[in-house]
Scaffold this motif. Structure first.
Motif, PDB file in Angstrom:
ATOM      1  N   GLU A  63       0.831  -1.211   0.000  1.00 36.57           N
ATOM      2  CA  GLU A  63       0.000   0.000   0.000  1.00 36.57           C
ATOM      3  C   GLU A  63       0.865   1.260   0.000  1.00 36.57           C
ATOM      4  O   GLU A  63       0.575   2.230  -0.712  1.00 36.57           O
ATOM      5  CB  GLU A  63      -0.948  -0.002   1.199  1.00 36.57           C
ATOM      6  CG  GLU A  63      -2.032  -1.064   1.126  1.00 36.57           C
ATOM      7  CD  GLU A  63      -2.862  -0.929  -0.149  1.00 36.57           C
ATOM      8  OE1 GLU A  63      -3.220   0.205  -0.509  1.00 36.57           O
ATOM      9  OE2 GLU A  63      -3.149  -1.967  -0.777  1.00 36.57           O
ATOM     10  N   SER A  85       4.305  -0.567 -12.698  1.00 39.07           N
ATOM     11  CA  SER A  85       3.480   0.630 -12.787  1.00 39.07           C
ATOM     12  C   SER A  85       4.117   1.632 -13.745  1.00 39.07           C
ATOM     13  O   SER A  85       5.341   1.654 -13.922  1.00 39.07           O
ATOM     14  CB  SER A  85       3.322   1.270 -11.400  1.00 39.07           C
ATOM     15  OG  SER A  85       2.495   2.410 -11.466  1.00 39.07           O
ATOM     16  N   PRO A 106       1.242   5.039  -8.227  1.00 40.87           N
ATOM     17  CA  PRO A 106      -0.177   4.706  -8.427  1.00 40.87           C
ATOM     18  C   PRO A 106      -0.519   4.296  -9.850  1.00 40.87           C
ATOM     19  O   PRO A 106      -1.563   3.672 -10.088  1.00 40.87           O
ATOM     20  CB  PRO A 106      -0.886   6.020  -8.058  1.00 40.87           C
ATOM     21  CG  PRO A 106       0.130   7.084  -8.326  1.00 40.87           C
ATOM     22  CD  PRO A 106       1.447   6.463  -7.963  1.00 40.87           C
ATOM     23  N   GLU A 122      -4.185   3.778 -13.718  1.00 43.23           N
ATOM     24  CA  GLU A 122      -5.374   3.230 -13.062  1.00 43.23           C
ATOM     25  C   GLU A 122      -4.986   2.718 -11.677  1.00 43.23           C
ATOM     26  O   GLU A 122      -5.420   3.239 -10.666  1.00 43.23           O
ATOM     27  CB  GLU A 122      -5.975   2.102 -13.906  1.00 43.23           C
ATOM     28  CG  GLU A 122      -6.377   2.515 -15.321  1.00 43.23           C
ATOM     29  CD  GLU A 122      -7.523   3.515 -15.354  1.00 43.23           C
ATOM     30  OE1 GLU A 122      -8.237   3.630 -14.342  1.00 43.23           O
ATOM     31  OE2 GLU A 122      -7.687   4.172 -16.396  1.00 43.23           O
ATOM     32  N   SER A 123      -4.134   1.703 -11.678  1.00 44.64           N
ATOM     33  CA  SER A 123      -3.562   1.173 -10.442  1.00 44.64           C
ATOM     34  C   SER A 123      -2.391   0.283 -10.850  1.00 44.64           C
ATOM     35  O   SER A 123      -2.344  -0.208 -11.982  1.00 44.64           O
ATOM     36  CB  SER A 123      -4.597   0.381  -9.642  1.00 44.64           C
ATOM     37  OG  SER A 123      -4.998  -0.769 -10.351  1.00 44.64           O
ATOM     38  N   PRO A 124      -1.429   0.043  -9.963  1.00 44.56           N
ATOM     39  CA  PRO A 124      -0.291  -0.799 -10.324  1.00 44.56           C
ATOM     40  C   PRO A 124      -0.683  -2.271 -10.451  1.00 44.56           C
ATOM     41  O   PRO A 124      -1.677  -2.717  -9.877  1.00 44.56           O
ATOM     42  CB  PRO A 124       0.685  -0.583  -9.159  1.00 44.56           C
ATOM     43  CG  PRO A 124      -0.177  -0.183  -8.017  1.00 44.56           C
ATOM     44  CD  PRO A 124      -1.304   0.607  -8.608  1.00 44.56           C
ATOM     45  N   THR A 125       0.101  -3.009 -11.231  1.00 42.78           N
ATOM     46  CA  THR A 125      -0.081  -4.455 -11.340  1.00 42.78           C
ATOM     47  C   THR A 125       0.739  -5.128 -10.248  1.00 42.78           C
ATOM     48  O   THR A 125       1.941  -4.858 -10.114  1.00 42.78           O
ATOM     49  CB  THR A 125       0.393  -4.961 -12.712  1.00 42.78           C
ATOM     50  OG1 THR A 125      -0.376  -4.331 -13.730  1.00 42.78           O
ATOM     51  CG2 THR A 125       0.239  -6.469 -12.817  1.00 42.78           C
ATOM     52  N   ALA A 138       2.401   1.538  -3.465  1.00 40.65           N
ATOM     53  CA  ALA A 138       1.421   1.942  -4.459  1.00 40.65           C
ATOM     54  C   ALA A 138       1.140   3.439  -4.384  1.00 40.65           C
ATOM     55  O   ALA A 138       0.803   4.071  -5.389  1.00 40.65           O
ATOM     56  CB  ALA A 138       0.132   1.153  -4.280  1.00 40.65           C
TER      57      ALA A 138
END
Length: 301
Positions: free
Chosen positions: A242, A269, A249, A252-255, A245
């Protein structure tokens, strides 16, 4: 006067998307490079006036940057790449579709040192410029009545030669103005850059469909993203994901992928290219390891 170009000399069974590209100046090389990165064929000889890319069903017409907005506005060509300042100065039925991130410039007022401090002091004065349409609109919007003198070049010499009291011109370093005994004053008239434009009003594009133009826009947007971002991969403990991330970020969002060691995960990301080293340092301090950065050659967002 518009240059003569063989717009209808190339036979084709179906209409191709017709794109105007600057043939010279600061816009030309960067525009062609961007189109090439977007997967389009570009000319190898600067004397070529037309370049056909049959694989992508598109034609490129190489024109004077000042003329591009006119051709697009009249509906002769579908879209074009030109400067925002040239688009506004042309005063034609064309609109900006996409800023392209190169050929940035600032359009400003300048006058003899100590003579002016704001645009309101230009009332009744003579202003020399190569962008008379753009300048007239700007003055009219602010209720300033001044005489606009159009010149094709060397605007900074007009005050010394007695043709004008002040000037409005594209300013980069300001060194040329200082050498002419002048200084910048007032707020910027316009911040310009290269833009993709399309005809407005009834008819829209001349031949190209909305779908073809959308493909061109997506490709150019992909180049912009690829130039501005990199891919960052790193390993980190699960309990720190978290926090990691928050540093990466992504769009959209990290893999996040599992690793053989169940306490650790791999993260991928997109991060801004200009912040790469700062983010790597912060990730390392957080506990991330095996931090790798890769270039993005192409993408669709």
């Amino acid at each position: 006067m518009l240059e003569n170009h063989p717009f209808r000399t190339i036979p084709r069974k179906t209409p191709m998307l017709r794109v105007a590209v600057p043939n010279k100046g600061s816009l030309s090389e960067a525009a062609s490079a961007m189109l090439s990165e977007a997967g389009y064929r570009q000319r190898r000889d600067s004397r070529e006036l037309v370049m056909v890319d049959p694989d992508n069903e598109i034609e490129f017409f190489f024109l004077r940057p000042r003329d591009i907005a006119v051709y697009v506005g009249q509906g002769t060509l579908d879209v074009g790449i030109t400067g925002r300042d040239l688009l506004l100065d042309a005063q034609v039925e064309a609109e900006e579709l996409l800023p392209l991130g190169f050929a940035a410039s600032t359009f400003r007022f300048a006058g003899p040192v100590g003579n002016f401090s704001g645009v309101e002091q230009l009332e009744g004065k003579r202003l020399a410029t190569s962008y008379d349409g753009l300048l007239r609109d700007y003055l009219a919007q602010r209720g300033v009545n001044a005489k606009v003198v159009r010149l094709d070049g060397a605007v900074e010499s007009s005050v010394r030669l007695g043709v004008a009291d002040a000037i409005a011109d594209v300013v980069e370093t300001g060194n040329t103005l200082k050498a002419a005994g002048m200084e910048i004053f007032g707020e910027p008239i316009l911040r310009s850059e290269a833009v993709l434009i399309r005809r407005t009003g009834e008819g829209g594009a001349a031949n190209g469909t909305a779908k073809e133009i959308d493909v061109l826009i997506r490709r150019l947007q992909g180049v912009l993203v690829a130039r501005q971002y990199v891919l960052m991969d790193y390993d980190i403990r699960k309990d720190l994901v978290e926090d990691a991330a928050a540093l990466t970020p992504g769009l959209e969002s990290p893999t996040v992928s599992p690793l053989r060691d169940s306490d650790w995960v791999a993260v991928r990301s997109m991060v801004p290219k200009k912040e790469t080293n700062r983010i790597m340092d912060e990730l390392y301090d957080l506990g991330a390891r095996a931090i790798l950065v890769s270039s993005i050659h192409a993408c669709r967002i």
